[in-house]
Enzyme design. Structure first.
Site, PDB file in Angstrom:
ATOM      1  N   HIS A  30       0.860  -1.207   0.000  1.00  0.00           N
ATOM      2  CA  HIS A  30       0.000   0.000   0.000  1.00  0.00           C
ATOM      3  C   HIS A  30       0.884   1.240   0.000  1.00  0.00           C
ATOM      4  CE1 HIS A  30      -3.771   2.172   1.591  1.00  0.00           C
ATOM      5  NE2 HIS A  30      -2.868   3.110   1.357  1.00  0.00           N
ATOM      6  N   HIS A  32       1.358   5.461  -1.773  1.00  0.00           N
ATOM      7  CA  HIS A  32       0.940   6.571  -2.633  1.00  0.00           C
ATOM      8  C   HIS A  32       2.188   7.122  -3.309  1.00  0.00           C
ATOM      9  CE1 HIS A  32      -3.094   6.789  -0.787  1.00  0.00           C
ATOM     10  NE2 HIS A  32      -2.447   6.315   0.261  1.00  0.00           N
ATOM     11  N   LEU A  33       2.261   6.951  -4.616  1.00  0.00           N
ATOM     12  CA  LEU A  33       3.444   7.438  -5.349  1.00  0.00           C
ATOM     13  C   LEU A  33       3.200   8.789  -6.006  1.00  0.00           C
ATOM     14  CD1 LEU A  33       4.747   4.119  -6.996  1.00  0.00           C
ATOM     15  CD2 LEU A  33       5.552   5.234  -4.904  1.00  0.00           C
ATOM     16  N   ASN A  58      -5.542   7.208  -5.951  1.00  0.00           N
ATOM     17  CA  ASN A  58      -6.245   8.466  -5.630  1.00  0.00           C
ATOM     18  C   ASN A  58      -5.508   9.686  -6.167  1.00  0.00           C
ATOM     19  OD1 ASN A  58      -4.212   8.081  -3.657  1.00  0.00           O
ATOM     20  ND2 ASN A  58      -5.339   9.218  -2.102  1.00  0.00           N
ATOM     21  N   LYS A 116      -9.595  -0.394  -5.234  1.00  0.00           N
ATOM     22  CA  LYS A 116      -9.608   0.304  -3.936  1.00  0.00           C
ATOM     23  C   LYS A 116     -10.931   1.010  -3.720  1.00  0.00           C
ATOM     24  CE  LYS A 116      -7.998   2.300  -0.225  1.00  0.00           C
ATOM     25  NZ  LYS A 116      -6.750   2.887   0.169  1.00  0.00           N
ATOM     26  N   HIS A 153     -10.370   1.409   2.358  1.00  0.00           N
ATOM     27  CA  HIS A 153     -10.103   2.439   3.347  1.00  0.00           C
ATOM     28  C   HIS A 153     -11.209   2.249   4.382  1.00  0.00           C
ATOM     29  CE1 HIS A 153      -8.520   6.285   4.883  1.00  0.00           C
ATOM     30  NE2 HIS A 153      -9.702   6.246   5.485  1.00  0.00           N
ATOM     31  N   HIS A 191      -4.277  -0.337   6.347  1.00  0.00           N
ATOM     32  CA  HIS A 191      -3.738   0.497   7.434  1.00  0.00           C
ATOM     33  C   HIS A 191      -4.584   0.453   8.706  1.00  0.00           C
ATOM     34  CE1 HIS A 191      -6.620   3.095   5.465  1.00  0.00           C
ATOM     35  NE2 HIS A 191      -5.796   3.452   4.506  1.00  0.00           N
ATOM     36  N   LEU A 236      -4.693   9.524   8.002  1.00  0.00           N
ATOM     37  CA  LEU A 236      -5.985   8.861   8.167  1.00  0.00           C
ATOM     38  C   LEU A 236      -5.857   7.396   7.754  1.00  0.00           C
ATOM     39  CD1 LEU A 236      -8.401  11.639   6.912  1.00  0.00           C
ATOM     40  CD2 LEU A 236      -8.262  10.713   9.226  1.00  0.00           C
ATOM     41  N   ASP A 264       1.574   2.752   3.500  1.00  0.00           N
ATOM     42  CA  ASP A 264       0.714   3.936   3.343  1.00  0.00           C
ATOM     43  C   ASP A 264       1.544   5.216   3.316  1.00  0.00           C
ATOM     44  OD1 ASP A 264      -1.609   5.285   2.835  1.00  0.00           O
ATOM     45  OD2 ASP A 264      -2.241   5.384   4.926  1.00  0.00           O
ATOM     46  N   ALA A 280      -4.006  14.962   5.221  1.00  0.00           N
ATOM     47  CA  ALA A 280      -3.672  13.734   5.946  1.00  0.00           C
ATOM     48  C   ALA A 280      -2.614  12.969   5.159  1.00  0.00           C
ATOM     49  CB  ALA A 280      -4.920  12.876   6.103  1.00  0.00           C
TER      50      ALA A 280
HETATM   51  O1  DOR Z   1      -3.263   9.720   5.569  1.00  0.00           O
HETATM   52  C1  DOR Z   1      -3.679   9.385   4.475  1.00  0.00           C
HETATM   53  N1  DOR Z   1      -3.185   9.914   3.337  1.00  0.00           N
HETATM   54  N2  DOR Z   1      -4.657   8.499   4.403  1.00  0.00           N
HETATM   55  C2  DOR Z   1      -5.261   8.206   3.246  1.00  0.00           C
HETATM   56  O2  DOR Z   1      -6.158   7.417   3.264  1.00  0.00           O
HETATM   57  C3  DOR Z   1      -4.863   8.874   1.992  1.00  0.00           C
HETATM   58  C4  DOR Z   1      -3.501   9.373   2.071  1.00  0.00           C
HETATM   59  C5  DOR Z   1      -3.158  10.356   0.975  1.00  0.00           C
HETATM   60  O3  DOR Z   1      -3.446  10.067  -0.194  1.00  0.00           O
HETATM   61  O4  DOR Z   1      -2.583  11.395   1.272  1.00  0.00           O
HETATM   62 ZN    ZN Z   2      -3.300   5.111   1.715  1.00  0.00          ZN
END
Ligand code: DOR
Ligand code: ZN
Length: 367
Positions: A30, A32-33, A58, A116, A153, A191, A236, A264, A280
């Site tokens: 998991h 986020h790139l 996302n 997702k 999520h 997470h 989050l 995450d 977040a």
């Molecule tokens: O803390 C978080 N950041 N939780 C998420 O679910 C998304 C992520 C983000 O894309 O920044």
């Molecule tokens: Zn995430």
């Protein structure tokens, strides 16, 4: 040290030398790139440690089509440092109106590894997420039939629910019903942050797994208010009370195959974090494996790190295990206070801290 099968080795080469841990190369289930400058700034932090990663969809706009996922995968590959072998595993972003045929085609052609589900407005870039899970039951039917994992999520977006209770309420209101309706669907509760989630995952069937982040193993909710407001500790699901952190550490180090590594890592530039309405996300990629290693070491469970980091995830996803190895060494390392991205900065998790473990890179393979 004897008694462990290859490739895990815990060794002290000469008396007094730092302990080294050689483990099968892990994957990040998991991450986020992002895209553009941010992608170029962060992707190699992930790629130098992990062989594969489940890449979150996302973006703005979100990755909802096979074509968008293929194009995004190409941009990720183009941003890799020369010679760095890394496989991005792409995911589809579920919306109320997503076309189930697109999901099926993406999975069958190997472009989508999973899909997702963000509850709409639950977190960063989730505005186009799912407003009511029942609206996508026909899509979940298809995913169950073809064996495509659903990544959750796991928080309700209901603002009447206390922010610290949103994961537990999601389990009650959404997840329990979902698993009853789709008993063969493979589901990852991403997470996890609570005792309730640990207990629920432990007692559910083998088709429910969970990822655990490095930061939720290290911080509790006090970290957000230590001497003032600490936006770089905000993510989050939000960090919870100490007893929840301890439950996560027990789960991660238990050897239970339902729990596996998912960082995450969620980078945001400094202005988006230190703001009137800060985003977040904790950017932990630069310290991910070192943080997990320290946690497993503190728990006296170093021999369980390899399975958590490199075996439970691929087995859950039905993928092969990596064949290469990486080396971690029990040597202190100072984390840089900041990282440059385009004309601004990011603050990594554990900025300025001294880590007990140092990642030494991929092993040459010589045993
Ligand atoms: O803390 C978080 N950041 N939780 C998420 O679910 C998304 C992520 C983000 O894309 O920044
Ligand atoms: Zn995430």
């Amino acid at each position: 040290m004897s008694g462990f099968r290859d490739p895990l080795r815990i060794e002290t080469p000469t008396p007094g030398a730092a302990t080294r841990l050689v483990i099968r190369q892990p994957d990040d289930w998991h991450v986020h790139l992002r895209d553009g400058d941010m992608l170029r700034a962060v992707v190699n932090e992930t790629a130098r440690q992990f062989a594969r990663a489940i890449v979150m969809p996302n973006l703005v706009p979100p990755v909802t089509t096979v074509a968008a996922a293929e194009a995004y995968r190409s941009r990720i590959q183009a941003a890799l440092a020369p010679g760095l072998a890394f496989t991005p595993l792409m995911t589809a972003y579920l919306t109320d109106t997503i076309d189930p045929c697109e999901i099926e085609r993406g999975f069958e052609t190997g472009v989508f590894t999973a899909a997702k589900m963000y509850p709409a407005h639950a977190t960063t870039n989730s505005a186009q997420g799912v407003t009511d899970i029942q609206r996508i039951y026909h899509v979940l039917e298809v995913m169950q039939r073809i064996g495509m994992p659903l990544l959750l999520h796991g928080e309700v977006a209901d603002h009447r629910v206390d922010v610290f209770d949103r994961e537990a309420v999601f389990i009650e209101r959404v997840l329990a019903k979902l698993l009853a309706a789709f008993p063969a669907l493979r589901v990852v509760l991403e997470h996890i942050t609570t005792e309730a989630a640990v207990a629920f995952v432990e007692t559910a069937g083998p088709n429910l797994g969970a990822t655990i982040t490095p930061h939720h193993l290290v911080i509790n909710r006090n970290a957000m208010f230590e001497g003032g407001i600490r936006p770089h500790m905000y993510c989050l699901p939000v960090a919870k009370r100490e007893r929840h952190r301890l439950a996560l550490r027990r789960a991660a180090t238990s050897g239970n195959p339902k729990f596996f590594l998912g960082t995450d890592s969620a980078p945001h530039v400094v202005g988006e974090k230190e703001s009137d309405c800060g985003c977040a996300g904790i950017f932990n990629a630069p310290v991910a494996l070192e943080t997990y290693a320290a946690v497993f070491d503190e728990e006296g469970a170093l021999e369980k790190l390899e399975a958590f980091a490199a075996e439970h995830g691929p087995r859950f996803y039905g993928l092969s295990l990596n064949t290469g190895s990486i080396v971690l060494e029990r040597t202190p390392r100072r984390v840089s206070p900041t990282m440059v991205v385009a004309n601004t900065r990011m603050i990594p998790f554990q900025a300025n801290a001294s880590l007990a473990w140092t990642f030494r890179g991929r092993s040459s393979g010589a045993c």
